[in-house]
Design an enzyme around this catalytic site. Sequence first.
Site, PDB file in Angstrom:
ATOM      1  N   CYS A   1       0.842  -1.195   0.000  1.00 46.55           N
ATOM      2  CA  CYS A   1       0.000   0.000   0.000  1.00 46.55           C
ATOM      3  C   CYS A   1       0.875   1.241   0.000  1.00 46.55           C
ATOM      4  O   CYS A   1       1.040   1.897   1.042  1.00 46.55           O
ATOM      5  CB  CYS A   1      -0.885   0.008   1.232  1.00 46.55           C
ATOM      6  SG  CYS A   1      -2.302  -0.999   0.978  1.00 46.55           S
ATOM      7  N   GLU A   2       1.448   1.542  -1.139  1.00 45.68           N
ATOM      8  CA  GLU A   2       2.433   2.599  -1.220  1.00 45.68           C
ATOM      9  C   GLU A   2       2.632   2.887  -2.710  1.00 45.68           C
ATOM     10  O   GLU A   2       3.035   1.981  -3.442  1.00 45.68           O
ATOM     11  CB  GLU A   2       3.737   2.036  -0.610  1.00 45.68           C
ATOM     12  CG  GLU A   2       4.833   2.981  -0.384  1.00 45.68           C
ATOM     13  CD  GLU A   2       4.772   3.604   1.014  1.00 45.68           C
ATOM     14  OE1 GLU A   2       4.210   3.008   1.948  1.00 45.68           O
ATOM     15  OE2 GLU A   2       5.296   4.716   1.127  1.00 45.68           O
TER      16      GLU A   2
END
Length: 431
Positions: free
Chosen positions: A361-362
């Site tokens: 999640c980046e």
Amino acid sequence: MLTKGLRIGDNGHLFIEDCDAVELAKEYGTPLYVMNETLICENCKRYKKFFSENFSKASFPCYASKALSCLEIYRIMKEEGMGVDVVSGGELYTALNAGFPAEKIFFHGNNKTEQELRMAIKYGVGRVIVDNLTELEVLNEIAQEMNSNVNIGFRIKPGIDAHTHDYIRTGQIDSKFGFALENGEAKEAVRLALECSNLTLCQVHCHIGSQIFDTQPFADAVKVMLTFIAEVKNEFGYSIKEFNLGGGLGAKYTEADAPLEIEEYLAPVAKAFYEACQELCIEEPSFHIEPGRSIVGEAGTTLYTIGNVKEIKDVRTYVSVDGGMCDNIRYALYKAEYTVLNASKNEGTVLKKVTVAGKCCESGDLLKENADLTDPKRGDILAVLTTGAYNYSMASNYNRILRPAIVMVKNGRSRVVVQRESYTDLLNNDI
Ligand code: LLP
């Protein structure tokens, strides 16, 4: 581009050593670090051969185990007759557990804890490479208390600027590592070390940086460091018996990289070494180096399974894989370039420009932008080349993603040397 030990088979699959990458992915799952053991051993043998033909008997190359640390790699290094460099109690613990001989371990680090220093003394590591004056004092106190004598080296900043990424450049004065030469700090350290009751100064060490393709900065560092040995001899009447040039030889990540062969790197270094010894009229010290990347870098390939392919019209196509910055942080951290290919069908046709993204999640979790991939489809195996160094060793559990397994391949056979993490592993330390 393919690196050493890789080829495309008749079935269009990538082969690593003599193993079909798609079959490896099927057998062991993905993401998977595949290490070509044949190449690792060959690299060690080449370092060792050059040493035995060019340097004194007491000289030996060490493997910098921060590049890849696990039990099996220390076993291989022991088998190959290498020394090793460790930088933490954890690496030391792993090396010792692999049965690696303590006397061939050099212990580095700019902020070793007292517990780590005690551990180094207790197990009798070959050299503690002291980084600063505080450490010198603390180490001497601990050695007194433990009634031991410790053989030490000094980490010195030779003031050489190697042209590499800022984060992996370490030879200049503005660096957290080691004693500076320019301001007399290194000399002062020698003076103090000679007064330490329980320490014996054996070695001077420098490491000018990593991923270096040019021999000149190494040759320059040799000259600077041997001049320091000569000055110490003249001023203190003390002979420093060992010189360690650290690591730094580059590896091939993309077509743009042209790393030197091991011998091409060592030959000018040896020349600079003997010339400087002669010029300075010093007895030849034993010679040591600590390559990491050039031993294991190109031996590693990471295999992923392609999941979702997201085509954003007129923007870009994201090809997402089942790993990412958690197993290879180098693009996110350094914008490090890699070569990627479709290991399932690399016939070189229907190339598509894509961005290879991880599953974290980046937004910065990318492995490569502007990659040319052969017709990437969900379920295909994607290979990232030259991941043997600083990938597994820098991996994390970000997003509670499991760290991949490591498989070694040799003579067409494969074996797991580090198991894939499990969900239960994740809870090991949670209370
Ligand atoms: N010796 C010392 C004291 C070092 O600090 C290093 C690397 C080496 C030897 C091994 O250098 P090599 O032969 O592997 O270039 N994480 C970065 C690399 C950091 C290198 C740190 N020290 C990367 O992923 O590029």
